[in-house]
Design a protein around this motif. Structure first.
Motif, PDB file in Angstrom:
ATOM      1  N   SER A  46      65.059 -21.786  48.071  1.00 17.03           N
ATOM      2  CA  SER A  46      64.006 -20.795  48.319  1.00 17.03           C
ATOM      3  C   SER A  46      64.236 -19.614  47.384  1.00 17.03           C
ATOM      4  O   SER A  46      65.378 -19.229  47.119  1.00 17.03           O
ATOM      5  CB  SER A  46      64.039 -20.316  49.769  1.00 17.03           C
ATOM      6  OG  SER A  46      63.787 -21.400  50.639  1.00 17.03           O
ATOM      7  N   SER A  47      63.129 -19.051  46.900  1.00 18.89           N
ATOM      8  CA  SER A  47      63.232 -17.922  45.976  1.00 18.89           C
ATOM      9  C   SER A  47      62.016 -17.030  46.123  1.00 18.89           C
ATOM     10  O   SER A  47      60.998 -17.434  46.677  1.00 18.89           O
ATOM     11  CB  SER A  47      63.352 -18.435  44.539  1.00 18.89           C
ATOM     12  OG  SER A  47      62.246 -19.259  44.219  1.00 18.89           O
ATOM     13  N   ASP A  48      62.154 -15.795  45.607  1.00 19.59           N
ATOM     14  CA  ASP A  48      61.053 -14.837  45.652  1.00 19.59           C
ATOM     15  C   ASP A  48      60.057 -15.086  44.529  1.00 19.59           C
ATOM     16  O   ASP A  48      58.929 -14.621  44.581  1.00 19.59           O
ATOM     17  CB  ASP A  48      61.591 -13.409  45.538  1.00 19.59           C
ATOM     18  CG  ASP A  48      62.368 -13.002  46.777  1.00 19.59           C
ATOM     19  OD1 ASP A  48      62.064 -13.511  47.873  1.00 19.59           O
ATOM     20  OD2 ASP A  48      63.294 -12.179  46.642  1.00 19.59           O
ATOM     21  N   GLU A  49      60.502 -15.777  43.486  1.00 21.16           N
ATOM     22  CA  GLU A  49      59.673 -16.056  42.318  1.00 21.16           C
ATOM     23  C   GLU A  49      60.036 -17.450  41.825  1.00 21.16           C
ATOM     24  O   GLU A  49      61.104 -17.954  42.159  1.00 21.16           O
ATOM     25  CB  GLU A  49      59.934 -15.016  41.235  1.00 21.16           C
ATOM     26  CG  GLU A  49      61.384 -14.971  40.824  1.00 21.16           C
ATOM     27  CD  GLU A  49      61.761 -13.692  40.089  1.00 21.16           C
ATOM     28  OE1 GLU A  49      62.520 -13.805  39.138  1.00 21.16           O
ATOM     29  OE2 GLU A  49      61.302 -12.613  40.479  1.00 21.16           O
ATOM     30  N   PRO A  50      59.185 -18.092  41.033  1.00 19.61           N
ATOM     31  CA  PRO A  50      59.524 -19.427  40.541  1.00 19.61           C
ATOM     32  C   PRO A  50      60.832 -19.403  39.742  1.00 19.61           C
ATOM     33  O   PRO A  50      61.063 -18.490  38.954  1.00 19.61           O
ATOM     34  CB  PRO A  50      58.352 -19.789  39.636  1.00 19.61           C
ATOM     35  CG  PRO A  50      57.224 -18.928  40.102  1.00 19.61           C
ATOM     36  CD  PRO A  50      57.865 -17.656  40.590  1.00 19.61           C
ATOM     37  N   VAL A  51      61.688 -20.387  39.988  1.00 11.26           N
ATOM     38  CA  VAL A  51      62.959 -20.505  39.271  1.00 11.26           C
ATOM     39  C   VAL A  51      62.880 -21.771  38.419  1.00 11.26           C
ATOM     40  O   VAL A  51      62.540 -22.840  38.912  1.00 11.26           O
ATOM     41  CB  VAL A  51      64.146 -20.586  40.256  1.00 11.26           C
ATOM     42  CG1 VAL A  51      65.450 -20.824  39.505  1.00 11.26           C
ATOM     43  CG2 VAL A  51      64.243 -19.317  41.095  1.00 11.26           C
ATOM     44  N   ASP A  52      63.197 -21.623  37.147  1.00 15.84           N
ATOM     45  CA  ASP A  52      63.143 -22.750  36.213  1.00 15.84           C
ATOM     46  C   ASP A  52      64.101 -23.860  36.664  1.00 15.84           C
ATOM     47  O   ASP A  52      65.263 -23.599  36.983  1.00 15.84           O
ATOM     48  CB  ASP A  52      63.543 -22.240  34.826  1.00 15.84           C
ATOM     49  CG  ASP A  52      63.394 -23.283  33.737  1.00 15.84           C
ATOM     50  OD1 ASP A  52      62.820 -24.354  34.002  1.00 15.84           O
ATOM     51  OD2 ASP A  52      63.855 -23.017  32.616  1.00 15.84           O
ATOM     52  N   GLN A  53      63.600 -25.096  36.685  1.00 13.49           N
ATOM     53  CA  GLN A  53      64.412 -26.229  37.116  1.00 13.49           C
ATOM     54  C   GLN A  53      65.684 -26.352  36.269  1.00 13.49           C
ATOM     55  O   GLN A  53      66.729 -26.751  36.778  1.00 13.49           O
ATOM     56  CB  GLN A  53      63.608 -27.528  37.043  1.00 13.49           C
ATOM     57  CG  GLN A  53      64.420 -28.736  37.506  1.00 13.49           C
ATOM     58  CD  GLN A  53      63.585 -29.998  37.618  1.00 13.49           C
ATOM     59  OE1 GLN A  53      62.389 -29.943  37.886  1.00 13.49           O
ATOM     60  NE2 GLN A  53      64.218 -31.131  37.410  1.00 13.49           N
ATOM     61  N   ALA A  54      65.620 -25.991  35.006  1.00 14.38           N
ATOM     62  CA  ALA A  54      66.788 -26.075  34.129  1.00 14.38           C
ATOM     63  C   ALA A  54      67.917 -25.170  34.636  1.00 14.38           C
ATOM     64  O   ALA A  54      69.098 -25.520  34.513  1.00 14.38           O
ATOM     65  CB  ALA A  54      66.413 -25.704  32.702  1.00 14.38           C
ATOM     66  N   ARG A  55      67.575 -24.027  35.215  1.00 13.37           N
ATOM     67  CA  ARG A  55      68.598 -23.125  35.759  1.00 13.37           C
ATOM     68  C   ARG A  55      69.247 -23.728  36.997  1.00 13.37           C
ATOM     69  O   ARG A  55      70.452 -23.585  37.217  1.00 13.37           O
ATOM     70  CB  ARG A  55      67.992 -21.752  36.049  1.00 13.37           C
ATOM     71  CG  ARG A  55      67.661 -21.026  34.746  1.00 13.37           C
ATOM     72  CD  ARG A  55      66.836 -19.780  34.913  1.00 13.37           C
ATOM     73  NE  ARG A  55      67.385 -18.815  35.836  1.00 13.37           N
ATOM     74  CZ  ARG A  55      66.645 -17.904  36.482  1.00 13.37           C
ATOM     75  NH1 ARG A  55      65.343 -17.843  36.290  1.00 13.37           N
ATOM     76  NH2 ARG A  55      67.204 -17.058  37.303  1.00 13.37           N
ATOM     77  N   ILE A  56      68.440 -24.413  37.815  1.00 14.67           N
ATOM     78  CA  ILE A  56      68.979 -25.089  39.000  1.00 14.67           C
ATOM     79  C   ILE A  56      69.883 -26.242  38.557  1.00 14.67           C
ATOM     80  O   ILE A  56      70.991 -26.420  39.065  1.00 14.67           O
ATOM     81  CB  ILE A  56      67.846 -25.608  39.912  1.00 14.67           C
ATOM     82  CG1 ILE A  56      66.939 -24.448  40.383  1.00 14.67           C
ATOM     83  CG2 ILE A  56      68.413 -26.384  41.092  1.00 14.67           C
ATOM     84  CD1 ILE A  56      67.613 -23.389  41.214  1.00 14.67           C
ATOM     85  N   ALA A  57      69.407 -27.018  37.572  1.00  8.46           N
ATOM     86  CA  ALA A  57      70.187 -28.148  37.056  1.00  8.46           C
ATOM     87  C   ALA A  57      71.529 -27.673  36.498  1.00  8.46           C
ATOM     88  O   ALA A  57      72.571 -28.296  36.741  1.00  8.46           O
ATOM     89  CB  ALA A  57      69.402 -28.894  35.991  1.00  8.46           C
ATOM     90  N   ALA A  58      71.515 -26.571  35.763  1.00 11.41           N
ATOM     91  CA  ALA A  58      72.750 -26.032  35.179  1.00 11.41           C
ATOM     92  C   ALA A  58      73.727 -25.615  36.273  1.00 11.41           C
ATOM     93  O   ALA A  58      74.939 -25.853  36.153  1.00 11.41           O
ATOM     94  CB  ALA A  58      72.428 -24.852  34.267  1.00 11.41           C
ATOM     95  N   ALA A  59      73.221 -25.017  37.349  1.00 12.13           N
ATOM     96  CA  ALA A  59      74.081 -24.594  38.457  1.00 12.13           C
ATOM     97  C   ALA A  59      74.685 -25.809  39.164  1.00 12.13           C
ATOM     98  O   ALA A  59      75.872 -25.815  39.521  1.00 12.13           O
ATOM     99  CB  ALA A  59      73.287 -23.742  39.445  1.00 12.13           C
ATOM    100  N   VAL A  60      73.877 -26.861  39.357  1.00 10.04           N
ATOM    101  CA  VAL A  60      74.368 -28.083  40.003  1.00 10.04           C
ATOM    102  C   VAL A  60      75.440 -28.726  39.125  1.00 10.04           C
ATOM    103  O   VAL A  60      76.488 -29.169  39.622  1.00 10.04           O
ATOM    104  CB  VAL A  60      73.206 -29.064  40.276  1.00 10.04           C
ATOM    105  CG1 VAL A  60      73.718 -30.429  40.685  1.00 10.04           C
ATOM    106  CG2 VAL A  60      72.275 -28.495  41.346  1.00 10.04           C
ATOM    107  N   GLU A  61      75.214 -28.754  37.816  1.00  8.79           N
ATOM    108  CA  GLU A  61      76.198 -29.325  36.890  1.00  8.79           C
ATOM    109  C   GLU A  61      77.471 -28.495  36.866  1.00  8.79           C
ATOM    110  O   GLU A  61      78.573 -29.042  36.768  1.00  8.79           O
ATOM    111  CB  GLU A  61      75.598 -29.452  35.489  1.00  8.79           C
ATOM    112  CG  GLU A  61      74.582 -30.585  35.411  1.00  8.79           C
ATOM    113  CD  GLU A  61      73.741 -30.566  34.145  1.00  8.79           C
ATOM    114  OE1 GLU A  61      74.126 -29.890  33.169  1.00  8.79           O
ATOM    115  OE2 GLU A  61      72.699 -31.248  34.138  1.00  8.79           O
TER     116      GLU A  61
END
Length: 71
Positions: A46-61
């Protein structure tokens, strides 16, 4: 306004895995809440604004796992 996105994470096998993913994804700018289901690999962000999927992927990696895609 809250935006919710769901993803699938591959490679998690235990509670520690879940904690690692929650911690890393939770540090992404704009993210307000993170839920992780170990059995299904479901990651709900959940976020206040759209979060780029690449940033989520980088965090998971960074946590040591693989983002298998958006659910």
């Amino acid at each position: 306004m809250t935006i919710t996105a769901t993803y699938t994470v591959k490679g998690m096998t235990c509670g520690h895995c879940v904690s690692s993913v929650k911690e890393e994804v939770g540090e992404v700018a704009g993210v307000t809440s993170v839920e992780v289901e170990l059995e299904s690999g479901l990651l709900t962000v959940s976020s206040d604004e759209p979060v780029d999927q690449a940033r989520i992927a980088a965090a998971v990696e960074e946590a040591g796992y693989e983002l298998a895609g958006r659910s």
